[in-house]
Design a protein around this motif. Structure first.
Motif, mmCIF file in Angstrom:
data_model
loop_
_atom_site.group_PDB
_atom_site.id
_atom_site.type_symbol
_atom_site.label_atom_id
_atom_site.label_comp_id
_atom_site.label_asym_id
_atom_site.label_seq_id
_atom_site.Cartn_x
_atom_site.Cartn_y
_atom_site.Cartn_z
ATOM 1 N N ALA A 93 -46.259 -20.020 0.380
ATOM 2 C CA ALA A 93 -44.882 -19.599 0.683
ATOM 3 C C ALA A 93 -44.578 -18.361 0.963
ATOM 4 O O ALA A 93 -43.373 -18.096 1.673
ATOM 5 N N ARG A 94 -45.317 -17.439 0.724
ATOM 6 C CA ARG A 94 -44.871 -15.982 0.882
ATOM 7 C C ARG A 94 -45.329 -15.510 2.221
ATOM 8 O O ARG A 94 -46.541 -15.217 2.792
ATOM 9 N N ARG A 95 -44.522 -15.590 3.236
ATOM 10 C CA ARG A 95 -44.807 -15.440 4.713
ATOM 11 C C ARG A 95 -43.801 -14.461 5.218
ATOM 12 O O ARG A 95 -44.127 -14.033 6.289
ATOM 13 N N ARG A 96 -42.883 -13.819 4.529
ATOM 14 C CA ARG A 96 -41.851 -12.915 5.033
ATOM 15 C C ARG A 96 -42.556 -11.534 4.755
ATOM 16 O O ARG A 96 -42.968 -11.050 3.932
ATOM 17 N N LEU A 97 -42.522 -10.863 6.003
ATOM 18 C CA LEU A 97 -43.277 -9.616 5.968
ATOM 19 C C LEU A 97 -41.822 -8.572 6.311
ATOM 20 O O LEU A 97 -41.286 -8.352 7.357
ATOM 21 N N HIS B 112 -45.436 2.688 15.134
ATOM 22 C CA HIS B 112 -45.805 1.428 15.866
ATOM 23 C C HIS B 112 -47.159 0.858 14.875
ATOM 24 O O HIS B 112 -47.536 -0.265 15.257
ATOM 25 N N ALA B 113 -47.992 1.817 14.422
ATOM 26 C CA ALA B 113 -49.003 1.583 13.530
ATOM 27 C C ALA B 113 -48.603 0.526 12.619
ATOM 28 O O ALA B 113 -49.649 -0.040 12.018
ATOM 29 N N VAL B 114 -47.477 0.310 12.313
ATOM 30 C CA VAL B 114 -47.192 -0.465 11.245
ATOM 31 C C VAL B 114 -46.338 -1.691 11.785
ATOM 32 O O VAL B 114 -46.507 -3.042 11.637
ATOM 33 N N LEU B 115 -45.518 -1.349 12.946
ATOM 34 C CA LEU B 115 -44.748 -2.474 13.493
ATOM 35 C C LEU B 115 -45.634 -3.388 14.131
ATOM 36 O O LEU B 115 -45.449 -4.683 14.539
ATOM 37 N N ASP B 116 -46.375 -2.702 15.154
ATOM 38 C CA ASP B 116 -47.383 -3.839 15.991
ATOM 39 C C ASP B 116 -48.151 -4.592 15.378
ATOM 40 O O ASP B 116 -48.414 -5.840 15.437
ATOM 41 N N PRO B 117 -48.887 -4.335 14.258
ATOM 42 C CA PRO B 117 -49.439 -5.286 13.345
ATOM 43 C C PRO B 117 -48.751 -6.247 12.884
ATOM 44 O O PRO B 117 -49.214 -7.358 12.605
ATOM 45 N N ALA B 118 -47.498 -5.838 12.454
ATOM 46 C CA ALA B 118 -46.440 -6.857 11.815
ATOM 47 C C ALA B 118 -46.265 -8.042 12.957
ATOM 48 O O ALA B 118 -46.135 -9.279 12.501
ATOM 49 N N PHE B 119 -45.812 -7.505 14.073
ATOM 50 C CA PHE B 119 -45.586 -8.504 15.236
ATOM 51 C C PHE B 119 -46.868 -9.270 15.464
ATOM 52 O O PHE B 119 -46.805 -10.535 15.954
ATOM 53 N N HIS C 16 -49.722 -14.526 15.529
ATOM 54 C CA HIS C 16 -51.061 -15.094 15.050
ATOM 55 C C HIS C 16 -51.405 -15.585 13.814
ATOM 56 O O HIS C 16 -52.424 -16.151 13.588
ATOM 57 N N ALA C 17 -50.577 -15.255 12.716
ATOM 58 C CA ALA C 17 -50.866 -15.500 11.258
ATOM 59 C C ALA C 17 -50.009 -16.249 10.744
ATOM 60 O O ALA C 17 -49.694 -16.246 9.432
ATOM 61 N N GLY C 18 -48.905 -16.564 11.477
ATOM 62 C CA GLY C 18 -47.754 -17.213 10.868
ATOM 63 C C GLY C 18 -46.848 -16.586 9.800
ATOM 64 O O GLY C 18 -45.828 -17.052 9.127
ATOM 65 N N ALA C 19 -46.558 -15.290 9.950
ATOM 66 C CA ALA C 19 -45.748 -14.232 9.446
ATOM 67 C C ALA C 19 -44.445 -14.331 9.896
ATOM 68 O O ALA C 19 -44.341 -14.782 11.066
ATOM 69 N N GLU C 20 -43.408 -14.070 9.118
ATOM 70 C CA GLU C 20 -42.147 -14.185 9.637
ATOM 71 C C GLU C 20 -41.503 -12.441 9.338
ATOM 72 O O GLU C 20 -41.339 -12.025 8.328
ATOM 73 N N ILE C 21 -41.385 -11.958 10.528
ATOM 74 C CA ILE C 21 -40.906 -10.593 10.247
ATOM 75 C C ILE C 21 -39.462 -10.382 10.072
ATOM 76 O O ILE C 21 -38.575 -11.052 10.754
ATOM 77 N N VAL C 22 -38.911 -9.490 9.112
ATOM 78 C CA VAL C 22 -37.748 -8.994 8.691
ATOM 79 C C VAL C 22 -37.663 -7.710 9.059
ATOM 80 O O VAL C 22 -38.138 -6.879 8.309
ATOM 81 N N ALA D 78 -41.185 -13.297 0.196
ATOM 82 C CA ALA D 78 -41.709 -12.031 0.719
ATOM 83 C C ALA D 78 -43.240 -11.851 0.315
ATOM 84 O O ALA D 78 -43.546 -11.974 -0.791
ATOM 85 N N ALA D 79 -44.089 -11.528 1.413
ATOM 86 C CA ALA D 79 -45.466 -11.057 0.979
ATOM 87 C C ALA D 79 -45.656 -9.614 0.915
ATOM 88 O O ALA D 79 -46.313 -9.248 0.045
ATOM 89 N N LEU D 80 -44.785 -8.774 1.482
ATOM 90 C CA LEU D 80 -44.928 -7.492 1.066
ATOM 91 C C LEU D 80 -43.702 -6.432 1.838
ATOM 92 O O LEU D 80 -42.971 -7.105 2.857
#
Length: 403
Positions: A93-97, A105-112, A117-123, A149-151
């Motif tokens: 259930a923890r999908r929100r990043l 961008h070293a954080v933003l780009d992996p998040a997107f 590709h991995a089912g994350a939901e970006i906030v 929230a995942a992290l």
């Protein structure tokens, strides 16, 4: 008369410290894979582990919490992807990043990438007009979706406008809901006190070439007990989460640089901060219409950072004009497919696109002097006049090189 040579882009990379160069060259001539069991390998392993201990002591961590990487970008990717995958495996259930809108961008780009590709939901967590994270927005997000929230990832200080983020408050909020927190501290180490244990963070990124060490080495500080899914697979080095032969010379030089930068922090931050204030005053004299971006209070921004927008100018044009006059700076903006784009940081702060296109970032370092500031003040008026006359130049931009 030859043009002056002034370097005001230390946030991109700063010259190696002499003691770091010495450590680097000393170990370059020594052979040994630190994973090998023979004499040369054991000697290399000893150097790596002693360096790990020095890094840990300088950053308020345990040696076992220092995961060596190939730089800040790799460390950020390991944090975002590794923490998300491990949390998702424990609780689907923890999908929100949750990441701040002004992250590198070293954080933003992996998040997107994780969203694609991995089912994350970006906030994307909003910031105020100074570029500081809005804690009320984070609190509201966690109150409504804390169990999903995942992290959380919030940088210690912004690489473009220098805004220092409320990291400890973020940690306190997130931990109420059992959410781990990562912080990219690449720009903060050596400029601000950074203590991993005292911060309460679960993971923290640091890079060598921002503090007077070599390019191509960094670390992710990851608290004991934090589960990380590997991004690289191979020999199982670094707690099994970062495979690859360790670069012994770079690791030794990295540790020396961090140790030296942290030790010199009280005096260097005061000197650089005072010089930064002189630079801000000089820019305002040379270009009164320029607008300082980021926190106006010097205590709330990195001591080495001064970020301005110049109305009616294209930042790239200013960069080239200053460069031709011997003064090297950065626009700090982003570029896609060679087309100049306004900085995502400035847009998140509410700056209009036209104003954001006229951005310049001036950053100081251990080699900076008052003569550098005086040289900038001499050449800036002419560069601004020519850039304004030219309007939008249409030239492809030079990246800020923050990794």
């Amino acid at each position: 008369m030859a043009p002056v040579s002034v370097y005001l882009d230390h946030a991109a990379t700063t010259p190696m410290l002499p003691e770091s160069v010495q450590a680097f060259t000393e170990h370059l001539v020594r052979t040994g894979n630190p994973s090998s069991l023979h004499t040369a390998g054991r000697a290399a392993r000893r150097t790596v582990e002693e360096s790990r201990e020095r890094l840990a002591a300088a950053l308020g961590a345990r040696p076992s919490e220092v995961v060596l990487t190939g730089g800040g970008t790799e460390a950020d990717n390991l944090a975002v992807k590794g923490m998300f995958w491990s949390r998702r495996a424990q609780d689907p259930a923890r999908r929100r990043l949750l990441v701040s809108a002004v992250e590198h961008h070293a954080v933003l780009d992996p998040a997107f990438w994780m969203a694609e590709h991995a089912g994350a939901e970006i906030v994307l967590l909003p910031v105020d007009a100074d570029g500081v994270l809005r804690l009320d927005a984070l609190a509201a997000e966690l109150e409504e979706h804390g169990d999903a929230a995942a992290l959380v990832s919030v940088m210690w200080a912004n690489n473009e406008v220098g805004a220092v983020q409320p990291v400890r408050e973020v940690v306190a909020l997130a931990h109420r809901y059992g959410v781990p927190v990562h912080s990219d501290a690449v720009q903060a180490v050596g400029q601000l006190p950074v203590d991993f244990a005292a911060s309460g963070l679960d993971a923290l990124t640091v890079s060598g070439h921002k503090v007077g060490g070599p390019v191509g080495v960094g670390a992710l500080l990851a608290r004991r007990g934090l589960d990380l899914t590997p991004v690289l697979h191979g020999g199982g080095q670094e707690r099994g989460v970062r495979s690859g032969t360790l670069d012994t010379p770079a690791t030794a030089a990295f540790a020396v640089a961090v140790e030296a930068a942290v030790a010199a922090l009280p005096s260097s931050a005061a000197r650089i901060g005072a010089l930064r204030d002189e630079l801000v005053a000089a820019v305002r004299r040379a270009a009164p219409e320029a607008v300082l971006r980021g926190p106006a209070d010097p205590a709330l921004r990195l001591p080495a950072n001064a970020h301005f927008t110049f109305p009616g100018c294209e930042g790239d044009s200013l960069l080239y004009l200053l460069d031709s006059a011997g003064v090297q700076v950065s626009t700090g903006s982003a570029c896609q497919a060679g087309v100049p784009q306004p900085s995502h940081v400035l847009l998140a702060m509410g700056t209009g696109e036209d104003d954001a296109r006229g951005a310049l970032r001036f950053t100081l370092g251990h080699t900076s002097t008052r003569a550098d500031v005086e040289a900038l003040e001499r050449v800036l008026p002419g560069a601004v006049e020519r850039a304004r006359a030219a309007g939008l130049s249409g030239r492809p931009r030079v990246t800020s090189g923050d990794r």
